[in-house]
Scaffold this active site. Sequence first.
Site, PDB file in Angstrom:
ATOM      1  N   SER A 131      -4.444   1.695   4.963  1.00 12.64           N
ATOM      2  CA  SER A 131      -4.793   1.823   3.551  1.00 12.64           C
ATOM      3  C   SER A 131      -6.049   2.664   3.413  1.00 12.64           C
ATOM      4  CB  SER A 131      -5.004   0.420   2.959  1.00 12.64           C
ATOM      5  OG  SER A 131      -5.544   0.491   1.657  1.00 12.64           O
ATOM      6  N   SER A 190       0.861  -1.182   0.000  1.00 13.29           N
ATOM      7  CA  SER A 190       0.000   0.000   0.000  1.00 13.29           C
ATOM      8  C   SER A 190       0.892   1.224   0.000  1.00 13.29           C
ATOM      9  CB  SER A 190      -0.910   0.012   1.242  1.00 13.29           C
ATOM     10  OG  SER A 190      -1.595   1.239   1.353  1.00 13.29           O
ATOM     11  N   GLY A 191       0.703   2.091  -0.990  1.00  8.30           N
ATOM     12  CA  GLY A 191       1.495   3.308  -1.058  1.00  8.30           C
ATOM     13  C   GLY A 191       0.930   4.386  -0.150  1.00  8.30           C
ATOM     14  N   ARG A 223      -5.232   8.602   5.859  1.00 10.09           N
ATOM     15  CA  ARG A 223      -4.170   7.696   6.314  1.00 10.09           C
ATOM     16  C   ARG A 223      -3.326   8.348   7.410  1.00 10.09           C
ATOM     17  NH1 ARG A 223      -3.694   6.115   0.584  1.00 10.09           N
ATOM     18  NH2 ARG A 223      -2.093   7.716   0.300  1.00 10.09           N
ATOM     19  N   SER A 235      -7.424  -3.253  -1.490  1.00 10.86           N
ATOM     20  CA  SER A 235      -6.622  -2.223  -2.141  1.00 10.86           C
ATOM     21  C   SER A 235      -6.496  -2.577  -3.619  1.00 10.86           C
ATOM     22  CB  SER A 235      -5.226  -2.126  -1.518  1.00 10.86           C
ATOM     23  OG  SER A 235      -5.294  -1.781  -0.151  1.00 10.86           O
ATOM     24  N   LYS A 286      -5.742  -7.636  -2.551  1.00 11.58           N
ATOM     25  CA  LYS A 286      -5.141  -6.642  -3.450  1.00 11.58           C
ATOM     26  C   LYS A 286      -5.426  -7.088  -4.877  1.00 11.58           C
ATOM     27  CE  LYS A 286      -2.815  -2.875  -4.231  1.00 11.58           C
ATOM     28  NZ  LYS A 286      -1.428  -2.580  -3.852  1.00 11.58           N
TER      29      LYS A 286
END
Length: 354
Positions: free
Chosen positions: A334, A84-85, A315, A232, A162
């Site tokens: 996330s 997760s970015g 976040r 995600s 994901k």
Amino acid sequence: MPMKIGVHKLAMASPADTAELRAQLESGAIDPRSVVAVIGKTEGNGGANDFTRALATMCFAQVLAEARGEAVAEVEAAVAFVWSGGTEGVLSPHATVFTRQEDQDEPAGGGRLALGLAMSPDLAPEDIGRMAHVEMVRAATERAMADAGICDPADVHYVQVKGPLLTPARIADAGGRGAALVTQDPNGSKPYARGAMALGVALALGEVKAENVDDGAIARRLELYSSVASTSAGGELTKCEVLLFGNSAAAVGEFRIGHAVLADAIDASAVKAAISDAGGAPVAVFAKAEAAATLRGRRTTMLSDADIHYERHARAAVGGVIASVTGDPAIFVSGGTEHQCTPGAAPIAVIARV
């Protein structure tokens, strides 16, 4: 033989940093052939163009391939990589590596952490955010539950999924074939993708009825939800990866998992409830975050800020609250909660050492 899950949290100096992974492999703390999943946070933007996720997968897969004596493609097919970015605020970039082995110990009372994995087939661009996406995740969740050795959905505390979103290349491919898409906007496809995957989990666990779920419900009928799904979407994937966590009486080891529901972004009591549900000292925390125009009667600018995306606001806020309770900012948070708990709420799961 009983299943034993290992949980190893590794700090990362960059999305390409594998130093701690290499050290753990070299010391024997992690058996490379026992690694089945990696869940982590990278300092990307979390959007459709966040390439830090693909970079982290490539680097971790290369190290594991070398240690296992396998090709990178073999590792990527056998190990689930979920990144997760977005490490806004106090969130710290890290990876949690999960190992799974058979063990001769006798199971302890109350159950221990179990982990099941499954992957869907590749999704066509026109399937993303639609019922085909839902059904693929439903079937994969059922397989993951069986893989974990869990029979009762009540024993499932966290299902991380994901999957793919629409990219410009996938949009162009569909257009060339005359296939209609759920949207033409790559970032706008995220709510549909996340929502479809969450509804797939909800169907598999019996949290919603099949007759209530159709294309029109996805990302719209938010009263349909799963309380344990965390989904995600990223452009680096073509299929859905399902990681299902629960407690099993047939599992052994030192870890348990618990969960709770964050009523809003500053619900510290739910963090404590999830820790209590796990029954020990928290080792890894996984949560979702949702932005809101108002919070406990006060106006926020999360949804009206043209400079910072609302997911990044959320976040940062949720990460700060969780870290204030656990004392550890290496938390998986996330953004986006479509069909993941009731609107405005969000799931949180805690793995604890008992």
